[in-house]
Scaffold this motif. Structure first.
Motif: not given
Length: 61
Positions: A38-61
């Motif tokens: 909404x304008x310049x503000x991010x109001x919603x994110x796709x949870x499937x994409x967040x889960x994928x990135x979260x999984x990648x982040x946890x594997x890199x740790x």
């Protein structure tokens, strides 16, 4: 029609995955996570994409 909610606020995604809101917003800005704005503000994110990135982040740790 999907019965599973796929779009969350950045705050709700943070609570669900334990990844900081700033990291989620960074992923959205980089195009790794689909986002609704909404304008310049991010109001919603796709949870499937967040889960994928979260999984990648946890594997890199």
């Amino acid at each position: 029609m999907s019965l599973i909610k796929t779009w969350y606020s950045p705050e709700a995604a943070e609570a669900k995955f334990g990844v900081s809101k700033s990291k989620i917003l960074e992923w959205a800005e980089e195009g790794l996570v689909r986002a609704e704005r909404e304008g310049d503000e991010i109001t919603q994110v796709n949870i499937d994409d967040v889960q994928l990135q979260s999984d990648i982040l946890s594997r890199e740790s």
